[in-house]
Design an enzyme around this catalytic site. Sequence first.
Site, mmCIF file in Angstrom:
data_model
loop_
_atom_site.group_PDB
_atom_site.id
_atom_site.type_symbol
_atom_site.label_atom_id
_atom_site.label_comp_id
_atom_site.label_asym_id
_atom_site.label_seq_id
_atom_site.Cartn_x
_atom_site.Cartn_y
_atom_site.Cartn_z
ATOM 1 N N ASP A 92 36.958 53.601 39.904
ATOM 2 C CA ASP A 92 35.704 54.206 39.466
ATOM 3 C C ASP A 92 34.625 53.134 39.383
ATOM 4 O OD1 ASP A 92 37.023 53.153 37.015
ATOM 5 O OD2 ASP A 92 35.278 53.996 36.012
ATOM 6 N N GLU A 156 37.586 53.413 34.026
ATOM 7 C CA GLU A 156 37.381 52.176 33.271
ATOM 8 C C GLU A 156 35.923 52.011 32.863
ATOM 9 O OE1 GLU A 156 36.449 48.070 32.309
ATOM 10 O OE2 GLU A 156 35.707 49.174 34.045
#
Length: 454
Positions: A92, A156
């Site tokens: 991500d 994250e």
Amino acid sequence: MTANPIAETVASLMPRAKAELAELVAFESVADPAVAPRSECEAAANWVADALRAEGFQDVALLDTPDGSQSVYGLLPGPEGAPTVLLYAHYDVQPKLDEAAWISPPFELTERDGRWYGRGAADCKGGFIMHLLALRALKANGGVPVSVKVIVEGSEEQGTGGLERYAEAHPDLLAADTIVIGDAGNFRVGLPTVTATLRGMTMIRVTIDTLAGNLHSGQFGGAAPDALAALIRVLDSLRAEDGSTVIEGLDGDTTWEGLQYPDADFRKDAKVLDGVDLIGNGTVADRIWARPAVTVIGIDCSPVAGATPSVPASARAQISLRVPPGQDAAEATKLLFAHIEKHTPWNARVSIEQVGQGQPFLADVHSPAYTAMADAMRVAYPGQEMQAAGMGGSIPLCNTLAELYPSAEILLIGLSEPDAQIHAVNESVSPQELERLSVAEAHFLVNYARSRRA
């Protein structure tokens, strides 16, 4: 036979690495459905899973974590009796921010001036490619000498804790003898560095309401309480005159011992405008690695475009507080809440919502794994000794792993050196750093396996 067949192999694999990174960067995998479609994260997760399967990983799975994101897991068994190493990255990314400020499209890997530009190129899709390069180099030169687990996180950057909660519920899944977190970076290009500390983080949203609705500023301004003005006073209370973070009850005077960050270098790396002062006191290393730091990362109120002469009835801000090692993020959050409530003026109504939290991290840089990494760095960076630095950012998973596996050694390396401009527009990765760190990781795995046999 070359002097360093691993380095030779990695060099030969760099064109493939660039092509793969371009494919991975093309996914707008922001783990916030308000910013990008969920399908982008799902496509990136499937790409990572396919890459692991192609390398012979077993038990490859997309893990549905409690925050709604997916993390990707795989296992590559090693020789019998070999230690297990967990390799971490995340797919991500941060939002693109102001797309017009990007010199090239944010989700199109573009080579320029010797660097590869694109969102996630360094943070942290490049970290996953680094792991692949290291493993491929070993497979081409006698095989991977350890058992390898790979975990690639899907949220994250949001700090919502999905993988942490999943790991706590499945404690055997990520168990390893040592863990390599590929989400840090060298102190600067060409200087091999492990990250010894991470600041923790708490993220909150503050909403201040003063009126039932906006009012005409000529008719009511001067007596009607202005919600934005109240919010500005609250935000200003979080900093001293010199810009230091001042939250009542939170220690802001700790110091950093070790590698220092000269003011001039920091100004250059941070692109501080000429004549503008740095904020805070103490050394730069004190301020960014050893002390709390508050940042207002967003404000919701009436925009300038289309603004009317009205007294705002409501205003909202999102605040990030970085918490240094030695302080507890949960306690810091309580102190931040109390500070905001105390400093909200005019008896305005204030509501505070916590949206993310992670604890700070402190590594043991004298462990056997660090010795193995230092030897590997000497090979990958001839003439350079590995340095240990702090990092102002947060990787909440580190503390979860440390608590779950107290005997495991945790090392932090990666591609996010200052020129990478992670989280900013025009993020990039140095292909030379990708190559050298892949060589270092491969040699580390060899060294570590050898040290465990000794």
